[in-house]
Design a protein around this motif. Structure first.
Motif, PDB file in Angstrom:
ATOM      1  N   PRO A  21      97.950 -57.015   2.206  1.00  0.00           N
ATOM      2  CA  PRO A  21      97.072 -58.013   2.825  1.00  0.00           C
ATOM      3  C   PRO A  21      96.584 -58.992   1.767  1.00  0.00           C
ATOM      4  CG  PRO A  21      95.871 -55.968   2.441  1.00  0.00           C
ATOM      5  CD  PRO A  21      97.280 -55.737   1.968  1.00  0.00           C
ATOM      6  N   ASN A  74     102.807 -53.389   0.344  1.00  0.00           N
ATOM      7  CA  ASN A  74     101.391 -53.520   0.665  1.00  0.00           C
ATOM      8  C   ASN A  74     100.623 -53.548  -0.665  1.00  0.00           C
ATOM      9  OD1 ASN A  74      98.637 -52.780   1.205  1.00  0.00           O
ATOM     10  ND2 ASN A  74      99.271 -52.112   3.248  1.00  0.00           N
ATOM     11  N   GLY A 122      88.395 -57.213  -1.995  1.00  0.00           N
ATOM     12  CA  GLY A 122      88.500 -57.213  -0.536  1.00  0.00           C
ATOM     13  C   GLY A 122      88.310 -55.860   0.099  1.00  0.00           C
ATOM     14  N   HIS A 123      88.320 -54.783  -0.694  1.00  0.00           N
ATOM     15  CA  HIS A 123      88.299 -53.445  -0.113  1.00  0.00           C
ATOM     16  C   HIS A 123      87.411 -52.487  -0.868  1.00  0.00           C
ATOM     17  CE1 HIS A 123      91.957 -55.304   1.436  1.00  0.00           C
ATOM     18  NE2 HIS A 123      91.757 -54.551   2.500  1.00  0.00           N
ATOM     19  N   ARG A 160     101.489 -60.536   5.937  1.00  0.00           N
ATOM     20  CA  ARG A 160     100.368 -60.123   6.783  1.00  0.00           C
ATOM     21  C   ARG A 160      99.034 -60.352   6.077  1.00  0.00           C
ATOM     22  NH1 ARG A 160     102.118 -54.190   9.028  1.00  0.00           N
ATOM     23  NH2 ARG A 160     104.304 -54.307   8.427  1.00  0.00           N
ATOM     24  N   PRO A 161      98.116 -61.102   6.728  1.00  0.00           N
ATOM     25  CA  PRO A 161      96.788 -61.272   6.131  1.00  0.00           C
ATOM     26  C   PRO A 161      95.999 -59.958   6.116  1.00  0.00           C
ATOM     27  CG  PRO A 161      96.924 -62.350   8.297  1.00  0.00           C
ATOM     28  CD  PRO A 161      98.298 -61.850   7.974  1.00  0.00           C
ATOM     29  N   ARG A 162      96.209 -59.118   7.144  1.00  0.00           N
ATOM     30  CA  ARG A 162      95.576 -57.800   7.210  1.00  0.00           C
ATOM     31  C   ARG A 162      96.653 -56.744   7.332  1.00  0.00           C
ATOM     32  NH1 ARG A 162      90.148 -56.881   8.744  1.00  0.00           N
ATOM     33  NH2 ARG A 162      88.983 -58.787   8.356  1.00  0.00           N
ATOM     34  N   TRP A 163      96.481 -55.645   6.620  1.00  0.00           N
ATOM     35  CA  TRP A 163      97.511 -54.607   6.636  1.00  0.00           C
ATOM     36  C   TRP A 163      96.887 -53.307   6.127  1.00  0.00           C
ATOM     37  CZ3 TRP A 163     102.761 -55.093   3.533  1.00  0.00           C
ATOM     38  CH2 TRP A 163     103.616 -54.056   3.921  1.00  0.00           C
ATOM     39  N   PRO A 164      96.277 -52.542   7.027  1.00  0.00           N
ATOM     40  CA  PRO A 164      95.622 -51.314   6.578  1.00  0.00           C
ATOM     41  C   PRO A 164      96.631 -50.285   6.074  1.00  0.00           C
ATOM     42  CG  PRO A 164      95.551 -51.490   8.983  1.00  0.00           C
ATOM     43  CD  PRO A 164      96.120 -52.785   8.465  1.00  0.00           C
ATOM     44  N   LYS A 219      86.274 -53.924   6.988  1.00  0.00           N
ATOM     45  CA  LYS A 219      87.566 -54.234   6.362  1.00  0.00           C
ATOM     46  C   LYS A 219      88.575 -53.206   6.845  1.00  0.00           C
ATOM     47  CE  LYS A 219      85.651 -57.346   3.660  1.00  0.00           C
ATOM     48  NZ  LYS A 219      84.324 -57.342   4.293  1.00  0.00           N
ATOM     49  N   ALA A 220      89.760 -53.669   7.190  1.00  0.00           N
ATOM     50  CA  ALA A 220      90.773 -52.756   7.746  1.00  0.00           C
ATOM     51  C   ALA A 220      91.149 -51.679   6.752  1.00  0.00           C
ATOM     52  CB  ALA A 220      92.009 -53.540   8.134  1.00  0.00           C
TER      53      ALA A 220
END
Ligand code: KG4
Ligand code: ZN
Length: 352
Positions: free
Chosen positions: A86, A114, A142-143, A333-337, A351-352
């Motif tokens: 992400p 990822n 971000g996480h 992908r902007p988000r990708w848990p 946050k994912a």
């Protein structure tokens, strides 16, 4: 004997452009990182359009230079690993499309990585003895997550933040204390000169039965404490607030990590990764926690904590060894848990 596979890694998901050549036997053949700090500094944070444009300008010549430094040609590379998310989508697309073009032109497999898996596996690049499963504290801009790392591509999220990430809190506090950009190292440097006991700051969710993190209330408390002082605040005030803030963050991280250790008795090690893992106070407190629980502690060297392409190439090597290659249709992908099955948690800025 055939040499271990050689992976070209590309990272462009935030404000670092990075390229690395890493072998499956952990040899770092060559690498380069270009930070865009100067371009973003006037804005006090990363501007996505500026970042994407800078990646476009820097990436191709950087790949040529890293190949030359490693004394290899593209034909001698065994696979191309590029961050596919992400992150800031413009930058991710620049790196992924470049990786796809190289993979297509040179007829090499593509590994769409990822970014979080890059951080998660990075300690294994420098520690051959680190086996699965391990407990990972992933703390970046971000996480902020605690993950059970059961194997490559096998992650269980034990906790996440319900609002800000730890690095985000460092960056915002640096901004409101006038300490500059990027915020994490600036807060750490100021905290070293400060009195951490002068301001009483909250420790959100400390001792809570839910396993998650929260930093927004702490950041707001720093803002209120600042505003209660005569403006503009002086260097001593800023240092004392930075020290109080950093100590509160350490307390929160340690409390939540202690709960996760209880929830993962099978863990063979406590591992920290991500940009915030560069923080000396956080590393020292985690090392002490691991020692008190009889756990091995692994923290990558500082250059491997912040964004780089060696970790992307290494994640590529780990995935290639398991045959986990991707097609040229891999998406940015902007988000990708890392753990798509993780339970949703309460909170506005999850946050994912
Ligand atoms: O992993 P990273 O390089 O990029 C992301 O994937 O987010 O992490 C960047 C974050 C930023 O928020 C930065 O302020 C923080 O890591 N950071 C630190 C330190 N060095 C970098 N935070 C606290 N102390 C540091 N020494
Ligand atoms: Zn990162």
């Amino acid at each position: 004997m055939t040499p271990a596979p050689l992976i070209l890694g590309i990272e462009s998901s935030c404000d670092e452009t990075a390229v690395a050549l890493v072998r499956g036997d952990r040899t770092i053949v060559a690498q380069a990182v270009a930070s865009q700090d100067a371009a973003h500094r006037p804005f006090g944070g990363v501007v996505p359009e500026i970042a994407a444009r800078a990646h476009v300008e820097v990436l191709t010549p950087m790949i040529a230079r890293v190949l030359a430094d490693g004394d290899v040609t593209l034909a001698q590379v065994d696979a191309i690993a590029a961050t596919a998310g992400p992150g800031l989508i413009g930058g991710v697309m620049v790196g992924l499309v470049t990786g796809k073009a190289l993979a297509f032109a040179a007829k090499k497999p593509l590994l769409a990585i990822n970014h979080l898996e890059g951080h998660a596996l990075s300690p294994r690049l420098v520690d051959p003895d680190l086996g699965f499963p391990y407990l990972l504290l992933l703390v970046s801009g971000g996480h902020c997550q605690l993950l059970a790392v059961d194997g490559v591509a096998r992650y269980r999220r034990l906790a996440t933040t319900i609002d800000d990430a730890a690095g985000e809190a460092f960056d915002k506090v640096a901004k409101l204390l006038g300490l500059g950009f990027p915020g994490g190292p600036a807060v750490e440097a100021a905290a070293r000169r400060g009195d951490r006991a002068r301001f009483r700051l909250p420790r959100p969710l400390l001792g809570s039965v839910e396993p998650h993190f929260s930093f927004a209330g702490l950041k707001s408390a720093v803002l209120r404490a600042r505003d209660a002082l005569p403006a503009p605040i002086g260097a001593t005030d800023a240092a004392d607030l930075a020290a109080g803030f950093q100590t509160a963050v350490v307390d929160c991280l340690i409390d939540r990590t202690r709960c996760a250790i209880d929830a993962m008795p099978e863990a063979t090690a406590l591992v920290v990764a991500g940009g915030v893992a560069a923080n000396g106070a956080i590393r020292a407190a985690l090392a002490a926690l691991a020692a008190s629980r009889g756990l091995k502690f692994v923290a990558p060297p500082l250059w491997l904590c912040t964004d780089n392409a060696a970790m992307i190439a290494w994640a590529g090597a780990e995935r290639l060894a398991l045959g986990l290659v991707d097609g040229l249709d891999a998406v940015a992908r902007p988000r990708w848990p890392l753990d798509p099955a993780a339970e949703p948690v309460r909170g506005a800025g999850v946050k994912a």
